[in-house]
Design a protein around this motif. Structure first.
Motif, PDB file in Angstrom:
ATOM      1  N   ASN A  97      11.591 -53.381  -7.130  1.00 38.41           N
ATOM      2  CA  ASN A  97      11.997 -54.633  -7.441  1.00 38.41           C
ATOM      3  C   ASN A  97      10.768 -55.582  -7.343  1.00 38.41           C
ATOM      4  OD1 ASN A  97      14.518 -54.867  -8.699  1.00 38.41           O
ATOM      5  ND2 ASN A  97      15.274 -54.274  -6.560  1.00 38.41           N
ATOM      6  N   GLU A 112       9.324 -56.860 -16.434  1.00 40.48           N
ATOM      7  CA  GLU A 112      10.706 -57.259 -16.673  1.00 40.48           C
ATOM      8  C   GLU A 112      11.245 -56.503 -17.963  1.00 40.48           C
ATOM      9  OE1 GLU A 112      13.348 -58.861 -15.135  1.00 40.48           O
ATOM     10  OE2 GLU A 112      12.320 -59.079 -13.405  1.00 40.48           O
ATOM     11  N   ARG A 113      12.484 -55.951 -17.994  1.00 41.79           N
ATOM     12  CA  ARG A 113      13.118 -55.261 -19.054  1.00 41.79           C
ATOM     13  C   ARG A 113      13.984 -56.483 -19.421  1.00 41.79           C
ATOM     14  NH1 ARG A 113      13.295 -49.499 -20.017  1.00 41.79           N
ATOM     15  NH2 ARG A 113      14.579 -50.129 -21.990  1.00 41.79           N
ATOM     16  N   VAL A 114      14.085 -56.988 -20.909  1.00 41.25           N
ATOM     17  CA  VAL A 114      14.945 -57.843 -21.379  1.00 41.25           C
ATOM     18  C   VAL A 114      16.043 -57.461 -22.172  1.00 41.25           C
ATOM     19  CG1 VAL A 114      13.160 -59.702 -21.392  1.00 41.25           C
ATOM     20  CG2 VAL A 114      13.333 -58.262 -23.342  1.00 41.25           C
ATOM     21  N   PRO A 150       5.205 -58.886  -9.111  1.00 44.67           N
ATOM     22  CA  PRO A 150       6.593 -58.713  -9.779  1.00 44.67           C
ATOM     23  C   PRO A 150       6.544 -57.693 -10.802  1.00 44.67           C
ATOM     24  CG  PRO A 150       5.522 -60.581 -11.012  1.00 44.67           C
ATOM     25  CD  PRO A 150       4.724 -60.249  -9.884  1.00 44.67           C
ATOM     26  N   VAL A 172      19.852 -55.409 -19.326  1.00 46.06           N
ATOM     27  CA  VAL A 172      18.456 -54.426 -19.604  1.00 46.06           C
ATOM     28  C   VAL A 172      18.911 -53.472 -20.697  1.00 46.06           C
ATOM     29  CG1 VAL A 172      18.046 -54.529 -16.990  1.00 46.06           C
ATOM     30  CG2 VAL A 172      19.510 -52.818 -17.947  1.00 46.06           C
ATOM     31  N   ARG A 202      14.599 -47.810 -15.110  1.00 45.27           N
ATOM     32  CA  ARG A 202      13.792 -48.910 -15.425  1.00 45.27           C
ATOM     33  C   ARG A 202      12.510 -48.500 -16.544  1.00 45.27           C
ATOM     34  NH1 ARG A 202      12.415 -53.545 -12.313  1.00 45.27           N
ATOM     35  NH2 ARG A 202      13.101 -52.321 -10.542  1.00 45.27           N
TER      36      ARG A 202
END
Lengths: 250, 324
Positions: B135, A227-229, A224, B297, B278
């Motif tokens: 992803n 992640e950005r939170v 995975p 985000v 991202r």
């Protein structure tokens, strides 16, 4: 110019609306029960081929797919869109771009198209390699990331979406074209065409018969991404500016 | 013996060395599998882009300089580089439109797989790259017995620090034969004429979505961008609607960027767009819809109408004395 044949390569992928997930043991992508579709860039490729045929500049549009038996459902929808016939190279294992390019090169020698059109990338592996690889094997020019295409006198003029704007190139035919999003909007399939597509020729061939044995990348792990939170909601513009200053970015 | 060939971004000798080339050299350094050579393709390369000639850690420069190599077609370049490529264990290119056009073609000629968009080097033959629009990440290994070919995901890498070497590396000029078949020709380039920083390398980006409503309204962003010395970006929806040119599109199928500050106005945050940002440092979202996915985000979110927020923001920057 005499009408040419066009070969369109299309890939079966997880539908672009699906949020893909890893299998619980991280051994791959969870695809059981997931909606599949045609790679959107390849649908654009077929639409462009059909428009060229409808202008009388092409005599036949052939679609080729390398993929599992289940890919027949995507092939039928491409035939319903308007392709004249299809070739399905069946395999149960994952194939890499280099292998697919070699399969297409076999087909190119058999069909002798004036154009091969395919997506600039597949939305599953995001490799973006098959088009230029095929052009290399075939020894023919390529125009990648194309957003406008015209044919004239044995040549194609293509507008390419490059980093710094729009580049126009001219390539001798036969050539390989890879499509960008703004080339066209693919047509919707009409019900009667779905019925008609069942009668169109579909030639199934086992991948193993192509005699292809090529090096390919080994995937050691699926992970995975970090992640950005979600951060903070600010109430006003002045709070926003203050926070940005505190972070040292203004 | 292992050696690395970096094919530089196509350019002439007038401009300084492209940042994408410096980032690709950073990847070469990380691989560390042997000496690094640089190959140049272009017109007007009678001198190399500064400071390529004196750059530390380069063994040799190959220079292909010819008027037919303005915006060089991949079919021509791959013919020229030909067997020379076989002398290397690693071939690297930046993930620019030049690299993404050319390197898969070379891979086809060499019969080697290609690792596209490398975001991390884990060993001389092991790399991390994204699939499904980033992803999912994968670790891939290039099998033994074939050269390693890769393109560099620019948003994931910093350029090498430019240092002068003890002596300039030798330059070998290679003549382009007059008889070489040319089956692809450059006709023209329509460039977005802007004095603003380049979207791909800008430290700040101001970006707009479909909510801007028109090309004229999109120009509202320009004032703010100029004030912050930022590049302008756009969502796919805004580009498709004709509000912004295609080369400003940020996202999976546009540009993948990593600015220090990304300000998104009226962008809902489709997954394909979020893929493009991202790696941004700080993401700011301004949107009327409090449920817009971009807020999930964003580091800082402000619910509000961008047509009110942008003038307020300009006034607040004035008040706090920023960007003057």
């Amino acid at each position: 110019m005499n009408p040419i044949k066009i070969l369109v390569a299309a890939k079966r992928v997880v539908d672009y609306n699906v949020r893909v997930r890893l299998k619980p043991d991280h051994s791959g992508i969870a695809t059981d029960g997931v909606k599949m579709g045609v790679n959107p860039f390849d649908e654009i490729a077929l639409e462009e081929a059909l428009r060229i045929r409808e202008r009388g500049e092409a005599s036949e549009v052939v679609v080729a797919t390398v993929g599992p038996h289940e890919a027949e459902s995507q092939i039928r929808s491409l035939l319903a869109m308007g392709a004249d016939r299809a070739i399905h190279i069946e395999t149960t294992r994952e194939t890499g771009p280099l292998e697919v390019a070699h399969v297409l090169y076999h087909l190119v020698q058999e069909i002798e198209p004036g154009l091969v059109i395919l997506g600039k990338q597949a939305i599953d592996d995001d490799c973006g390699q098959v088009g230029p690889m095929l052009a290399a094997l075939w020894g023919r020019p390529q125009a990648t990331f194309v957003s406008k295409l015209t044919l004239e006198g044995g040549r194609a003029q293509a507008v390419r979406e490059v980093d710094h704007g729009l580049e126009t190139v001219e390539v001798d035919l036969p050539a390989v074209i890879t499509t960008d999003l703004r080339l066209n909007t693919p047509r919707f399939i009409k019900m009667p065409d779905i019925m008609k597509a069942r009668q169109k020729p579909l030639d199934r061939r086992p991948f193993e018969n192509c005699g292809i044995d090529l090096p390919r990348l080994e995937v050691e792990a699926y992970l995975p991404p970090p992640e950005r939170v979600a951060g903070l909601r600010v109430e006003s513009v002045s709070e926003l500016v203050t926070r940005l200053r505190d972070r040292g970015v203004l | 013996m292992d050696a690395i060939l970096v094919i530089a971004e196509a350019q002439d000798g007038q401009a300084p060395i492209a940042e994408s080339t410096l980032k690709t050299l950073a990847v070469a350094r990380k691989i560390g599998a042997g000496p690094v050579d640089l190959a140049w393709f272009g017109a007007g390369l009678d001198r190399l882009p500064e400071p390529a000639g004196t750059l530390n850690g380069i063994r040799k420069h190959w220079v292909f300089d010819d008027p037919r190599l303005v915006h060089p077609p991949a079919s021509l370049v791959s013919r020229l580089i030909g067997s020379r490529a076989r002398e290397y264990s690693h071939l690297l290119m930046p993930g620019t439109s030049f690299g993404r056009d050319l390197l898969p073609r070379l891979a086809g000629l060499l019969g080697a797989p290609l690792v596209s968009d490398v975001l991390e080097v884990l060993g001389p033959r092991r790399f991390k790259r994204g699939i499904y629009a980033g992803n999912i990440h994968t670790v891939v290994r290039v099998p033994d017995g074939v050269p390693v070919l890769l393109t560099v995901r620019l948003a994931s890498w910093r350029p090498i620090v430019v240092e002068e070497g003890p002596a300039p590396a030798p330059v070998e000029k290679i003549a382009v034969p007059g008889t070489i078949p040319v089956d692809a020709r450059f006709v023209g380039l329509e460039v977005d004429q802007s004095a603003r920083p380049d979207l791909q390398s800008a430290r700040r980006v101001v970006s707009g979505g479909r909510s801007l409503g028109s090309r004229e309204n999109f120009a509202l962003l320009e004032k703010l961008a100029d004030r912050l010395n930022a590049a302008i970006g756009a969502s796919r929806a805004a580009v498709d609607a004709g509000y912004a040119p295609n080369d400003l599109q940020v996202g999976q199928t546009g540009k993948i960027i990593a600015p220090e500050l990304y300000l998104a106005f009226g962008i809902s945050g489709a997954i394909q767009h979020l893929t493009g940002i991202r790696d941004a440092g700080t993401i700011v979202a301004v949107n009327k819809d409090p449920e817009a996915p971009i807020f999930k985000v964003a580091d800082l979110g402000l619910v509000g109408d961008l047509f009110a927020v942008i003038p307020d923001l300009l006034a607040e920057l004035d008040r706090q004395g920023i960007g003057r």
